[in-house]
Design a protein around this motif. Structure first.
Motif, short mmCIF file in Angstrom:
data_model
loop_
_atom_site.label_atom_id
_atom_site.label_comp_id
_atom_site.label_asym_id
_atom_site.label_seq_id
_atom_site.Cartn_x
_atom_site.Cartn_y
_atom_site.Cartn_z
N ARG A 28 0.83 -1.20 0.00
CA ARG A 28 0.00 0.00 0.00
C ARG A 28 0.87 1.25 0.00
O ARG A 28 0.42 2.31 -0.34
N ARG A 36 2.24 0.08 -6.07
CA ARG A 36 1.12 0.28 -5.14
C ARG A 36 0.06 -0.80 -5.38
O ARG A 36 -0.33 -1.07 -6.52
N ASP A 38 -3.52 -2.30 -3.24
CA ASP A 38 -4.39 -2.31 -2.06
C ASP A 38 -5.62 -3.13 -2.40
O ASP A 38 -6.34 -2.81 -3.36
#
Ligand SMILES: NC(=O)c1ccc[n+]([C@@H]2O[C@H](COP(=O)([O-])OP(=O)(O)OC[C@H]3O[C@@H](n4cnc5c(N)ncnc54)[C@H](OP(=O)(O)O)[C@@H]3O)[C@@H](O)[C@H]2O)c1
Length: 266
Positions: A28, A36, A38
């Motif tokens: 995250r 990235r 998530d």
């Protein structure tokens, strides 16, 4: 084969990223060498998967219905050309939870797949884990595990297995991963006492008390309850098991709890 490591900053993912330095680490918090990712933000799936052929999959945390988040991930992964998935499951997985079983099925439907089913992590004795907090603060190993034994495994050994299965010949099936011996909480307490000179004891609690303790760490109540039931099952012998899978897959024996404690005495 380009590899994406979900949970790549976590207990098993971190050592795995050291074994596979070319792999893309999902987090995250993106940074150098990290992308990235998530679970709560499906828009992060596609960029993370671009060019990837194999995925180390640590499921969405503390979730008894992981497919709510993971189903769109599998769609994106297939569209991106991912062929291989190695899933981090657990020895006495939440098999009874239909949602978790669905995740196992989705993994098995990939062209190449393997499911790792490790026993309790030795790393539970370190850092932020509730077991470690009791050990450090009160010299107690608190658990509803009775005299039941656990085949404690070092996360580094899980990572070594995952590295082989992600990059070697096409893997298949489920792998029950344990360390070289099974020890009850009482036996672990004795071992730590012997190596540190500091008295440590096992403090037995009920499954309900264990669930309340997990709940107090912020886990959702349903998940905390299910996790505590697994501890109760350990008391009935559910994890009293030692396998040779680590050595069969990596070519070297797994680390013992004695070696692990010695290495982390500080
Ligand atoms: N502990 C045991 O004894 C044991 C035994 C058998 C199996 N297991 C299995 O091991 C797994 C958990 O291991 P662990 O407790 O040591 O955790 P962990 O792998 O250290 O989990 C933390 C990782 O999850 C990532 N993460 C957290 N929330 C995320 C989100 N919303 N989206 C994407 N990534 C997220 C974190 O990445 P960032 O913070 O960088 O985003 C970090 O890399 C569980 O699936 C459990 O069933 C544990």
């Amino acid at each position: 084969m380009s590899v994406l490591l979900l949970g790549g900053t976590g207990t098993t993912g971190r050592p795995l990223s050291r074994l596979l330095p070319e792999a893309r680490v999902a987090s995250r918090q993106p940074g150098p060498g990290r992308v990235r990712f998530d679970w709560a933000d499906p828009a992060t799936f596609r960029p993370a998967l671009a060019g990837v052929r194999a995925v180390y999959l640590v499921p969405p945390p503390a979730d008894l219905e992981p497919m709510r988040l993971a189903a769109p991930f599998f769609e994106e992964a297939t569209a991106a050309g991912v062929r291989r998935v190695v899933l981090l499951g657990a020895l006495s997985a939440f098999d009874a939870a239909p949602g978790v079983d669905e995740l196992f099925r989705a993994v098995r439907e990939m062209p190449e797949s393997a499911v790792l089913r490790p026993s309790g992590f030795m790393q539970n004795l370190l850092g932020e884990h509730p077991l470690a907090a009791g050990l450090r603060e009160r010299g107690e190993l608190v658990g509803a595990t009775g005299d039941g034994k656990v085949g404690w495994i070092d996360a580094e050994d899980i990572a070594a297995v995952a590295a082989r299965l992600l990059t070697g010949p096409a893997p298949a099936g489920e792998h029950l991963l344990t360390g070289p011996g099974a020890l009850s909480y009482g036996e672990v307490a004795e071992l730590i006492t012997g190596l540190t000179g500091r008295p440590v004891r096992h403090r037995p609690v009920s499954v309900a008390e264990q669930a309340a303790m997990f709940g107090a760490t912020g886990l959702p109540p349903a998940f905390a309850g299910r996790l505590a039931e697994i501890y109760g099952a350990i008391a009935d012998g559910a994890e009293d098991l030692v396998t040779g899978a680590v050595e069969e897959i990596t070519g070297r024996p797994p680390r013992s709890l004695r070696e692990f404690v010695r290495a982390h005495l500080a």
